[in-house]
Design a protein around this motif. Structure first.
Motif, mmCIF file in Angstrom:
data_model
loop_
_atom_site.group_PDB
_atom_site.id
_atom_site.type_symbol
_atom_site.label_atom_id
_atom_site.label_comp_id
_atom_site.label_asym_id
_atom_site.label_seq_id
_atom_site.Cartn_x
_atom_site.Cartn_y
_atom_site.Cartn_z
ATOM 1 N N LYS A 157 0.801 -1.224 0.000
ATOM 2 C CA LYS A 157 0.000 0.000 0.000
ATOM 3 C C LYS A 157 0.837 1.279 0.000
ATOM 4 O O LYS A 157 0.277 2.369 -0.028
ATOM 5 C CB LYS A 157 -0.908 0.015 1.228
ATOM 6 C CG LYS A 157 -1.913 -1.107 1.238
ATOM 7 C CD LYS A 157 -2.786 -1.026 2.463
ATOM 8 C CE LYS A 157 -3.778 -2.166 2.473
ATOM 9 N NZ LYS A 157 -4.650 -2.109 3.630
ATOM 10 N N LEU A 158 2.119 1.151 0.035
ATOM 11 C CA LEU A 158 2.988 2.314 0.154
ATOM 12 C C LEU A 158 2.732 3.352 -0.933
ATOM 13 O O LEU A 158 2.700 4.554 -0.669
ATOM 14 C CB LEU A 158 4.455 1.868 0.136
ATOM 15 C CG LEU A 158 5.487 2.945 0.391
ATOM 16 C CD1 LEU A 158 5.283 3.558 1.769
ATOM 17 C CD2 LEU A 158 6.881 2.371 0.277
ATOM 18 N N HIS A 159 2.520 2.903 -2.145
ATOM 19 C CA HIS A 159 2.307 3.831 -3.260
ATOM 20 C C HIS A 159 1.095 4.732 -3.027
ATOM 21 O O HIS A 159 1.069 5.878 -3.472
ATOM 22 C CB HIS A 159 2.163 3.063 -4.578
ATOM 23 C CG HIS A 159 0.935 2.206 -4.628
ATOM 24 N ND1 HIS A 159 -0.240 2.648 -5.155
ATOM 25 C CD2 HIS A 159 0.706 0.948 -4.184
ATOM 26 C CE1 HIS A 159 -1.156 1.696 -5.049
ATOM 27 N NE2 HIS A 159 -0.605 0.652 -4.458
ATOM 28 N N LEU A 160 0.087 4.247 -2.303
ATOM 29 C CA LEU A 160 -1.102 5.057 -2.042
ATOM 30 C C LEU A 160 -0.783 6.277 -1.180
ATOM 31 O O LEU A 160 -1.414 7.319 -1.314
ATOM 32 C CB LEU A 160 -2.181 4.222 -1.347
ATOM 33 C CG LEU A 160 -2.797 3.107 -2.169
ATOM 34 C CD1 LEU A 160 -3.740 2.275 -1.306
ATOM 35 C CD2 LEU A 160 -3.532 3.679 -3.370
ATOM 36 N N TYR A 161 0.179 6.132 -0.302
ATOM 37 C CA TYR A 161 0.507 7.220 0.610
ATOM 38 C C TYR A 161 1.593 8.140 0.073
ATOM 39 O O TYR A 161 1.652 9.302 0.442
ATOM 40 C CB TYR A 161 0.917 6.651 1.973
ATOM 41 C CG TYR A 161 -0.208 5.874 2.601
ATOM 42 C CD1 TYR A 161 -1.235 6.530 3.251
ATOM 43 C CD2 TYR A 161 -0.266 4.490 2.499
ATOM 44 C CE1 TYR A 161 -2.294 5.835 3.806
ATOM 45 C CE2 TYR A 161 -1.314 3.782 3.059
ATOM 46 C CZ TYR A 161 -2.327 4.461 3.705
ATOM 47 O OH TYR A 161 -3.367 3.766 4.250
ATOM 48 N N LYS A 162 2.434 7.613 -0.784
ATOM 49 C CA LYS A 162 3.528 8.440 -1.293
ATOM 50 C C LYS A 162 3.220 9.059 -2.651
ATOM 51 O O LYS A 162 3.718 10.134 -2.957
ATOM 52 C CB LYS A 162 4.810 7.612 -1.386
ATOM 53 C CG LYS A 162 5.405 7.326 -0.024
ATOM 54 C CD LYS A 162 6.804 6.832 -0.133
ATOM 55 C CE LYS A 162 7.738 8.005 -0.164
ATOM 56 N NZ LYS A 162 9.134 7.656 -0.089
ATOM 57 N N GLU A 170 -2.568 15.627 -3.041
ATOM 58 C CA GLU A 170 -2.735 16.956 -2.445
ATOM 59 C C GLU A 170 -1.396 17.499 -1.944
ATOM 60 O O GLU A 170 -1.044 18.649 -2.194
ATOM 61 C CB GLU A 170 -3.729 16.870 -1.284
ATOM 62 C CG GLU A 170 -3.977 18.189 -0.594
ATOM 63 C CD GLU A 170 -4.906 18.038 0.603
ATOM 64 O OE1 GLU A 170 -4.710 18.792 1.569
ATOM 65 O OE2 GLU A 170 -5.805 17.168 0.573
ATOM 66 N N MET A 171 -0.639 16.665 -1.252
ATOM 67 C CA MET A 171 0.646 17.107 -0.707
ATOM 68 C C MET A 171 1.655 17.380 -1.817
ATOM 69 O O MET A 171 2.387 18.361 -1.774
ATOM 70 C CB MET A 171 1.217 16.068 0.266
ATOM 71 C CG MET A 171 0.448 15.955 1.566
ATOM 72 S SD MET A 171 0.453 17.504 2.487
ATOM 73 C CE MET A 171 -1.250 17.967 2.415
#
Length: 177
Positions: A157-162, A170-171
């Motif tokens: 799931k890392l790609h979803l947060y980065k 948004e970031m």
């Protein structure tokens, strides 16, 4: 859960985890890292003086360590116990300087009642240093196993947060404005 309903120890743990997460990801999201006002060093395995250091591998337990290494390091950890079991049963131990107890207190025993019982038993001599170290060893090994499992799951799931998730977009948008 409201913060005022947590015990002091649990509140410190929640704040510590929040702090660590903020420090880990702030800059990658375009924010400054928070700065510490006060902190207390966790004692290294080698004793109450000094610090944990990569240059002294026996001073800490690392997330990648195998079971044998963890057991060996904890078994050799600085103790607040007496030189012999007989003396320890008679005089008790000192949890303020015992590394195994300190690590249980700060990280590995979430139940305050259990921790108090461990402390009382250790001070009274009912709990020997080796027994205390075994308690810590089992908790550390369980933590490391759970950490490794969660780490593998998180890789998916890392790609979803980065990169791909809504928050990430948004970031990244703020960074590149």
């Amino acid at each position: 859960m409201p913060l005022d309903s947590l015990s002091d120890k649990k509140l410190r743990r929640v704040l510590s985890e929040t702090w660590r997460i903020q420090r880990d990801i702030a800059e990658s999201l375009g924010y400054y890292k928070a700065a510490a006002i006060h902190s207390k060093f966790l004692p290294p395995l080698t004793g109450p003086t000094g610090k944990m250091s990569a240059s002294q591998p026996e001073s800490a337990i690392y997330l990648h360590e195998d079971e044998e290494s963890v057991r060996r390091k904890i078994w050799k950890a600085y103790s607040g116990g007496q030189p012999t079991a007989e003396l320890h049963r008679k005089l008790g131990g000192n949890p303020e300087v015992d590394v195994a107890f300190q690590w249980l207190y700060y990280f590995f025993e979430p139940d305050d009642a259990k921790l108090k019982k461990i402390e009382e038993d250790y001070r009274s001599g009912a709990l020997l240093t080796g027994e205390l170290k075994l308690i810590l060893t089992e908790k550390v090994l369980k933590f490391l196993e759970e950490h490794r499992e969660r780490r593998e799951k998180a890789k998916e799931k890392l790609h979803l947060y980065k990169y791909d998730g809504e928050l990430a977009r948004e970031m990244w948008g703020k960074i590149h404005e």
